[in-house]
Design a protein around this motif. Structure first.
Motif, PDB file in Angstrom:
ATOM      1  N   SER A  49       0.872  -1.271   0.055  1.00 52.31           N
ATOM      2  CA  SER A  49      -0.043  -0.018   0.017  1.00 52.31           C
ATOM      3  C   SER A  49       0.792   1.448  -0.042  1.00 52.31           C
ATOM      4  O   SER A  49       0.265   2.378  -0.244  1.00 52.31           O
ATOM      5  N   GLY A  52      -0.443   5.019   0.611  1.00 53.86           N
ATOM      6  CA  GLY A  52      -1.509   4.959   0.755  1.00 53.86           C
ATOM      7  C   GLY A  52      -2.491   5.604  -0.358  1.00 53.86           C
ATOM      8  O   GLY A  52      -3.710   5.673   0.166  1.00 53.86           O
ATOM      9  N   THR A  66      -8.174  -2.763   4.072  1.00 59.25           N
ATOM     10  CA  THR A  66      -6.996  -3.162   4.783  1.00 59.25           C
ATOM     11  C   THR A  66      -5.564  -2.845   3.961  1.00 59.25           C
ATOM     12  O   THR A  66      -5.432  -3.687   2.876  1.00 59.25           O
ATOM     13  N   GLY A  67      -4.600  -1.740   4.217  1.00 56.91           N
ATOM     14  CA  GLY A  67      -3.653  -1.680   3.694  1.00 56.91           C
ATOM     15  C   GLY A  67      -2.205  -2.350   4.139  1.00 56.91           C
ATOM     16  O   GLY A  67      -2.096  -2.253   5.366  1.00 56.91           O
ATOM     17  N   ASP A  69       1.888  -3.014   4.066  1.00 58.24           N
ATOM     18  CA  ASP A  69       3.294  -2.937   3.418  1.00 58.24           C
ATOM     19  C   ASP A  69       4.185  -3.310   4.453  1.00 58.24           C
ATOM     20  O   ASP A  69       4.112  -3.554   5.460  1.00 58.24           O
ATOM     21  N   LEU A  75       3.745   3.175   6.184  1.00 57.36           N
ATOM     22  CA  LEU A  75       2.331   3.086   6.880  1.00 57.36           C
ATOM     23  C   LEU A  75       2.145   4.407   7.678  1.00 57.36           C
ATOM     24  O   LEU A  75       1.019   4.779   7.693  1.00 57.36           O
ATOM     25  N   ALA A  78       1.181   7.106   5.250  1.00 58.01           N
ATOM     26  CA  ALA A  78       0.085   6.792   4.773  1.00 58.01           C
ATOM     27  C   ALA A  78      -1.264   7.162   5.609  1.00 58.01           C
ATOM     28  O   ALA A  78      -2.248   7.750   5.524  1.00 58.01           O
ATOM     29  N   ARG A  79      -0.941   6.610   6.856  1.00 52.91           N
ATOM     30  CA  ARG A  79      -1.862   7.057   8.117  1.00 52.91           C
ATOM     31  C   ARG A  79      -1.993   8.529   8.447  1.00 52.91           C
ATOM     32  O   ARG A  79      -3.436   9.185   8.144  1.00 52.91           O
ATOM     33  N   TRP A  95      -4.382  -0.336   8.694  1.00 51.14           N
ATOM     34  CA  TRP A  95      -2.850  -0.455   8.232  1.00 51.14           C
ATOM     35  C   TRP A  95      -2.098  -1.458   8.892  1.00 51.14           C
ATOM     36  O   TRP A  95      -2.031  -1.606  10.236  1.00 51.14           O
ATOM     37  N   GLU A  96      -1.520  -2.330   8.352  1.00 54.99           N
ATOM     38  CA  GLU A  96      -0.728  -3.627   8.852  1.00 54.99           C
ATOM     39  C   GLU A  96       0.330  -3.710   7.996  1.00 54.99           C
ATOM     40  O   GLU A  96       0.562  -3.423   6.831  1.00 54.99           O
ATOM     41  N   GLN A  97       1.437  -4.031   9.066  1.00 57.17           N
ATOM     42  CA  GLN A  97       2.884  -4.124   8.560  1.00 57.17           C
ATOM     43  C   GLN A  97       3.231  -5.651   8.384  1.00 57.17           C
ATOM     44  O   GLN A  97       2.982  -6.379   9.377  1.00 57.17           O
TER      45      GLN A  97
END
Length: 219
Positions: A49, A52, A66-67, A69, A75, A78-79, A95-97
């Motif tokens: 992502s 974003g 759900t993004g 990266d 992230l 993006a957030r 957002w998830e890593q």
């Protein structure tokens, strides 16, 4: 092979996204907009992502996103950008890593799974594409877009990363057996900004497939 074992590993992306400002335009990818606009919003998974742009556009279009990266710097950017641009849309993004070479989404859990220019070595790429296909819910859509390997000789930079590029047949082979109906499978030309004034034609792999909704078996 992990992200750390090729030029675009986690350290590369963390460093790239550590710089102030945006590394990319912040706009959604045009192919995503063209292919997804006709779809009814639902649950979307945006793979790779970045800052974003795609996830924000999806959320502003009504999707719950759900993004994912590998870069925490990406992230974070993006957030922050999503919250500054559109608070209600930002609230629809999680957002998830994850390292995509060792993580897979839950099967049949997303109405849209999109991978825009996610380039990995062939072995890891095939595994990822199969996992993304498996994550498509009944009635949902898989959209994979990437730099076409046929463009690998269109400049020194692209030729250097030939092993990370792919063709339409590579995507189709990876998702074969996933019980998806392929609706688009083509190499699509577009104009890309050149190093100097003007633009240069490049080709993108575009594969869109859907998972049919099967009626319940007669009891």
């Amino acid at each position: 092979m992990t992200h750390e074992e090729h030029p675009f590993g986690r350290d590369y992306w963390e460093e790239r996204y550590a710089a102030p400002g945006l590394a990319w335009s912040g706009d959604p990818n045009p192919v995503l907009v063209a292919e997804v606009t006709p779809l009814a919003p639902g649950r979307a998974l945006d793979i790779g992502s970045g800052e974003g742009g795609d996830a924000l556009w999806l959320a502003m279009s009504g999707w719950h996103v759900t993004g994912v990266d590998i870069s925490t710097n990406a992230l974070d950017k993006a957030r922050a950008r999503a919250e500054s641009v559109d608070g209600p849309a930002a609230a629809r993004i999680r957002w998830e890593q994850h390292d995509l070479t060792s993580w897979s989404p839950e099967p049949r859990s997303f109405d849209l799974v999109t991978s825009q220019f996610m380039h990995l070595p062939e072995s890891a790429r095939s595994v990822l594409f199969r996992a993304l296909a498996a994550a498509v819910a009944p009635g949902g859509t898989l959209l994979i877009v990437g730099h076409d390997v046929s463009d690998a000789d269109a400049g020194e930079h692209r030729a250097h990363f030939r092993e990370l590029m792919f063709g339409v047949d590579d995507v189709l082979a990876a998702i074969d057996g996933a019980e998806l109906e392929v609706e688009v499978a083509e190499s699509r030309e577009r104009e890309a900004p050149a190093a100097h004034d003007g633009a240069t034609p490049v080709r993108d792999v575009v594969v869109r497939a859907t998972r049919p909704v099967r009626p319940p078996a007669a009891g």
